[in-house]
Design an enzyme around this catalytic site. Structure first.
Site, mmCIF file in Angstrom:
data_model
loop_
_atom_site.group_PDB
_atom_site.id
_atom_site.type_symbol
_atom_site.label_atom_id
_atom_site.label_comp_id
_atom_site.label_asym_id
_atom_site.label_seq_id
_atom_site.Cartn_x
_atom_site.Cartn_y
_atom_site.Cartn_z
ATOM 1 N N ASN A 191 0.863 -1.154 0.033
ATOM 2 C CA ASN A 191 0.122 -0.188 0.017
ATOM 3 C C ASN A 191 0.807 1.203 -0.069
ATOM 4 O OD1 ASN A 191 -2.443 -1.560 0.388
ATOM 5 N ND2 ASN A 191 -1.783 -1.885 2.576
ATOM 6 N N HIS B 58 -14.286 -2.686 5.909
ATOM 7 C CA HIS B 58 -13.014 -3.382 6.648
ATOM 8 C C HIS B 58 -13.347 -4.034 7.751
ATOM 9 C CE1 HIS B 58 -8.720 -3.434 8.231
ATOM 10 N NE2 HIS B 58 -8.745 -3.845 7.126
ATOM 11 N N GLU C 261 -15.934 2.954 3.874
ATOM 12 C CA GLU C 261 -14.582 3.369 3.443
ATOM 13 C C GLU C 261 -15.017 4.389 2.054
ATOM 14 O OE1 GLU C 261 -12.138 -0.274 2.238
ATOM 15 O OE2 GLU C 261 -13.239 -1.334 3.953
ATOM 16 N N SER D 291 -10.498 -1.231 -0.010
ATOM 17 C CA SER D 291 -9.490 -1.717 0.022
ATOM 18 C C SER D 291 -9.167 -2.974 -0.816
ATOM 19 C CB SER D 291 -9.069 -2.071 1.366
ATOM 20 O OG SER D 291 -9.814 -2.989 1.943
ATOM 21 N N ASP E 141 -13.977 6.277 6.440
ATOM 22 C CA ASP E 141 -12.480 5.514 6.410
ATOM 23 C C ASP E 141 -11.519 5.854 5.072
ATOM 24 O OD1 ASP E 141 -10.295 4.010 6.164
ATOM 25 O OD2 ASP E 141 -11.150 2.399 7.400
ATOM 26 N N HIS F 189 -7.112 4.151 1.971
ATOM 27 C CA HIS F 189 -6.675 4.171 0.672
ATOM 28 C C HIS F 189 -6.690 5.173 -0.072
ATOM 29 C CE1 HIS F 189 -5.518 -0.314 1.501
ATOM 30 N NE2 HIS F 189 -6.616 -0.386 2.132
ATOM 31 N N LYS G 105 -0.127 3.539 4.869
ATOM 32 C CA LYS G 105 -0.189 3.327 3.567
ATOM 33 C C LYS G 105 0.494 4.628 2.632
ATOM 34 C CE LYS G 105 -4.309 0.914 4.954
ATOM 35 N NZ LYS G 105 -3.739 -0.385 5.353
HETATM 36 C C1 LIG Z 1 -10.297 0.402 4.871
HETATM 37 C C2 LIG Z 1 -9.187 -0.047 5.975
HETATM 38 N N1 LIG Z 1 -9.317 0.643 7.259
HETATM 39 C C3 LIG Z 1 -8.404 0.267 8.124
HETATM 40 C C4 LIG Z 1 -7.365 -0.361 7.846
HETATM 41 C C5 LIG Z 1 -6.422 -0.758 9.334
HETATM 42 O O1 LIG Z 1 -5.421 0.200 9.092
HETATM 43 P P1 LIG Z 1 -3.783 -0.368 9.714
HETATM 44 O O2 LIG Z 1 -3.416 -1.297 8.895
HETATM 45 O O3 LIG Z 1 -3.118 0.967 9.890
HETATM 46 O O4 LIG Z 1 -4.098 -1.050 10.962
HETATM 47 C C6 LIG Z 1 -6.945 -0.677 6.737
HETATM 48 C C7 LIG Z 1 -5.960 -1.901 6.639
HETATM 49 O O5 LIG Z 1 -5.707 -2.594 5.865
HETATM 50 C C8 LIG Z 1 -7.972 -0.600 5.708
HETATM 51 O O6 LIG Z 1 -7.884 -1.219 4.632
#
Ligand SMILES: Cc1ncc(COP(=O)(O)O)c(C=O)c1O
Length: 383
Positions: free
Chosen positions: A38, A124, A167, A171, A196, A199, A230
């Site tokens: 990422n 997620h 999101e 992702s 969120d 990405h 990321k």
């Molecule tokens: C949409 C989404 N939110 C939160 C996270 C979690 O973030 P972190 O990897 O910093 O724990 C991810 C990680 O893959 C994600 O894809």
């Protein structure tokens, strides 16, 4: 009688079941050209980030020694939080040790069992777990489906506070939530919007602050969660929103309160990352350009890239074993691309999750697309 031996057998049986279903994972370090991380902007190896972090380690040491509410607090971290809040055009930001912890903290702190939360079916795991922890009533709506969401929202809420959590860039599918439509629906129905941007931050929007900026819905967003591990190339996540909300997180968010503060040098790297995002817009332009190019190259070879509109490009096989075999084959050809299998993605949608970063070039994409065609046994690729 139950005992340790029976317990061990229980766990070993589960491992065998995973193996048989083609779902047993192993830990494999990077090898080959990066088509899976990422690190979309290539900032994890950027000299400015490395220098700032190294200098800070020499000056401030390694560990922070305590939680931020105790002796773990540092001026450099609150300064970078202020800078991030300006970047997102929000009043205030708070740093969490990971995006997972941030989602758990936000959702379990602001939602309670009296609330209703509308959650995209593909959200997620950290969002799913945060909602569970909050004990709010969850209503799962079809992925990115405004009509389905509107249908659910029309049902009486019995006076419960309603939240929508999504999101902005998904992702695993690489598609965008219809944020402008959601913002409108939220305004009409008094629903509170949590986004969120894991990405999207660093890449979308004129200043690179994310898809909320790109769609112009910032005024309708209550909280934005932006991971820093990321595109930002470091680690952790910023939660941004109104000052009173961030103040409340400091009082009540358990993943924040009961956890050691990050290494102080992380603040220096984050500050450098924000500078690079401001100074080098060509990085995000390049990711977007190369992503479009790869999607086109795959399309020309009749390899479907799902609903992707971004740097995340899924190539769905369906079958777990076939997806894993394709990833092994591509790795043998020198491309680091990983298979993603259930439960990370829905049953029957095992895939290669291809991600594009700014360090790649046209010739490499061309070689990669040809390798995918060879390795995939394209006839079996679905959707
Ligand atoms: C949409 C989404 N939110 C939160 C996270 C979690 O973030 P972190 O990897 O910093 O724990 C991810 C990680 O893959 C994600 O894809």
């Amino acid at each position: 009688m139950a005992g340790f031996a029976q317990f061990e057998e229980r766990v070993r049986r589960k491992l065998r079941e995973l193996e048989e279903a083609g779902l047993r994972r192993t830990l494999n370090p990077p090898s080959g050209i990066d088509f899976s991380s990422n690190d979309y902007l290539g900032l994890a190896q950027h000299p400015r980030l490395k220098e700032r972090m190294a200098e800070a380690i020499l000056k401030e040491g390694c560990g922070s020694t305590a939680s931020r509410l105790l002796r773990g607090e540092r001026r450099s971290l609150s300064a970078v939080e202020r800078r991030f809040a300006e970047f997102k055009e929000m009043e205030s930001s708070l740093y969490f040790g990971s995006g997972y912890a941030a989602n758990l903290g936000v959702l379990s702190t602001f939602l309670d069992r009296h609330d209703l939360v509308f959650s995209d079916a593909q959200n997620h795991a950290s969002i799913v777990d945060g909602v569970r922890l909050s004990r709010a009533k969850r209503i799962k709506f079809r992925h990115c489906d405004v009509d389905d969401l509107a249908r659910h929202l029309r049902v009486a809420s019995d006076g419960r506070q309603r939240f929508l959590v999504t999101e902005s860039l998904f992702s695993m599918d690489g598609d965008f939530a219809p944020l402008a439509d959601y913002a409108e629906l939220c305004r009409e129905t008094g629903t509170i919007l949590v986004v969120d941007e894991a990405h999207a931050v660093g890449i979308y929007g004129h200043r690179g602050s994310g898809f909320v900026e790109e769609t112009g819905v910032r005024d309708q967003v209550f909280i934005s969660v932006d991971t820093a591990g990321k595109a930002m190339g470091v680690s952790g996540a910023f939660v941004s929103g109104p000052r009173w909300a961030i103040d409340y997180l400091i009082q009540r968010a358990r993943p924040f309160m009961y956890s050691t503060a990050p290494m102080p040098a992380v603040a220096a790297a984050l500050d450098a990352s924000l500078s690079v995002i401001a100074d080098e817009p060509e990085r995000r332009q390049r990711v977007r350009y190369l992503s479009g190019l790869l999607r086109e190259m795959l399309r020309d070879r009749d390899i479907p890239a799902g609903r992707s509109q971004s740097q995340i490009i899924p190539i769905v096989f369906g079958d777990n074993v076939r997806a894993s075999a394709a990833s092994t084959e591509l790795q043998r050809e020198g491309f680091d691309v990983r298979a993603i299998r259930p439960p990370v993605v829905p049953q029957g949608t095992a895939r290669l999750r291809v991600s594009v970063n700014a360090q790649l070039d046209e010739a490499t994409l061309e070689r990669f697309a040809a390798a995918v065609q060879r390795c995939a046994g394209v006839g079996s690729v679905v959707v």
